[in-house]
Design a protein around this motif. Sequence first.
Motif, PDB file in Angstrom:
ATOM      1  N   ARG A   1     -20.536 -10.137   8.263  1.00 33.15           N
ATOM      2  CA  ARG A   1     -19.084 -10.310   8.207  1.00 33.15           C
ATOM      3  C   ARG A   1     -18.697 -10.671   6.782  1.00 33.15           C
ATOM      4  NH1 ARG A   1     -16.175 -11.011  13.005  1.00 33.15           N
ATOM      5  NH2 ARG A   1     -14.692 -12.202  11.798  1.00 33.15           N
ATOM      6  N   LEU A  43     -13.481 -14.649   4.653  1.00 30.32           N
ATOM      7  CA  LEU A  43     -12.030 -14.556   4.718  1.00 30.32           C
ATOM      8  C   LEU A  43     -11.440 -14.533   3.315  1.00 30.32           C
ATOM      9  CD1 LEU A  43     -11.253 -17.078   7.574  1.00 30.32           C
ATOM     10  CD2 LEU A  43     -11.171 -14.596   7.690  1.00 30.32           C
ATOM     11  N   ASN A  44     -10.379 -13.800   3.170  1.00 31.91           N
ATOM     12  CA  ASN A  44      -9.674 -13.684   1.901  1.00 31.91           C
ATOM     13  C   ASN A  44      -8.928 -14.994   1.629  1.00 31.91           C
ATOM     14  OD1 ASN A  44      -7.314 -13.162   0.196  1.00 31.91           O
ATOM     15  ND2 ASN A  44      -7.939 -11.019   0.321  1.00 31.91           N
ATOM     16  N   HIS A  78       0.164 -10.183   5.870  1.00 26.70           N
ATOM     17  CA  HIS A  78      -1.057 -10.926   5.551  1.00 26.70           C
ATOM     18  C   HIS A  78      -1.469 -11.840   6.699  1.00 26.70           C
ATOM     19  CE1 HIS A  78      -1.914  -9.611   1.511  1.00 26.70           C
ATOM     20  NE2 HIS A  78      -0.672  -9.862   1.119  1.00 26.70           N
ATOM     21  N   GLU A 113      -8.647 -10.654  11.487  1.00 20.17           N
ATOM     22  CA  GLU A 113      -9.964 -11.023  10.972  1.00 20.17           C
ATOM     23  C   GLU A 113     -10.608 -12.137  11.785  1.00 20.17           C
ATOM     24  OE1 GLU A 113     -10.254 -11.703   6.719  1.00 20.17           O
ATOM     25  OE2 GLU A 113      -8.626 -10.263   6.397  1.00 20.17           O
ATOM     26  N   ILE A 114      -9.815 -13.116  12.200  1.00 20.24           N
ATOM     27  CA  ILE A 114     -10.387 -14.239  12.939  1.00 20.24           C
ATOM     28  C   ILE A 114     -10.427 -13.983  14.442  1.00 20.24           C
ATOM     29  CG2 ILE A 114      -9.732 -15.896  11.166  1.00 20.24           C
ATOM     30  CD1 ILE A 114      -7.571 -16.899  13.168  1.00 20.24           C
ATOM     31  N   LYS A 157      -5.075 -14.930   1.681  1.00 20.85           N
ATOM     32  CA  LYS A 157      -4.481 -14.952   3.025  1.00 20.85           C
ATOM     33  C   LYS A 157      -4.457 -16.379   3.572  1.00 20.85           C
ATOM     34  CE  LYS A 157      -5.936 -10.280   4.106  1.00 20.85           C
ATOM     35  NZ  LYS A 157      -6.887  -9.480   4.882  1.00 20.85           N
ATOM     36  N   ILE A 158      -5.488 -17.134   3.275  1.00 18.89           N
ATOM     37  CA  ILE A 158      -5.519 -18.523   3.721  1.00 18.89           C
ATOM     38  C   ILE A 158      -4.438 -19.331   3.010  1.00 18.89           C
ATOM     39  CG2 ILE A 158      -6.914 -20.630   3.778  1.00 18.89           C
ATOM     40  CD1 ILE A 158      -9.354 -18.745   4.196  1.00 18.89           C
ATOM     41  N   SER A 208      -2.985  -9.690   9.372  1.00 19.58           N
ATOM     42  CA  SER A 208      -4.320  -9.282   8.958  1.00 19.58           C
ATOM     43  C   SER A 208      -5.320 -10.426   9.134  1.00 19.58           C
ATOM     44  CB  SER A 208      -4.285  -8.827   7.499  1.00 19.58           C
ATOM     45  OG  SER A 208      -5.569  -8.515   7.037  1.00 19.58           O
ATOM     46  N   LEU A 209      -4.915 -11.633   8.761  1.00 20.53           N
ATOM     47  CA  LEU A 209      -5.783 -12.797   8.927  1.00 20.53           C
ATOM     48  C   LEU A 209      -6.064 -13.045  10.412  1.00 20.53           C
ATOM     49  CD1 LEU A 209      -7.310 -15.134   7.596  1.00 20.53           C
ATOM     50  CD2 LEU A 209      -5.155 -16.414   7.590  1.00 20.53           C
ATOM     51  N   GLU A 210      -5.050 -12.909  11.242  1.00 23.64           N
ATOM     52  CA  GLU A 210      -5.245 -13.067  12.685  1.00 23.64           C
ATOM     53  C   GLU A 210      -6.246 -12.040  13.212  1.00 23.64           C
ATOM     54  OE1 GLU A 210      -1.081 -14.970  14.277  1.00 23.64           O
ATOM     55  OE2 GLU A 210      -1.163 -12.795  13.997  1.00 23.64           O
TER      56      GLU A 210
END
Length: 64
Positions: free
Chosen positions: A3, A6-7, A40, A47-48, A10-11, A43-45
């Motif tokens: 994996r 995380l970016n 963003h 990813e997680i 984005k955080i 996209s983060l959602e």
Amino acid sequence: MPRHPLNLWKIEIFLQVEAEHSFSGAARRLDLSQPTVSSHIASLESEIGGRLFPGSGSGSGSGS
């Protein structure tokens, strides 16, 4: 398959949405458009694998 981390940008956007209690407030503070912030966060959602702001109808956003 490994994996990707995380970016961090984005955080940072997520943290600003939390601090401002709105996507539009975070967008102003970060000098971004509100749709960019929303994108963003979505996209983060993705990813997680979960929602960051479960109270909203759209799946993302603690307010607009």
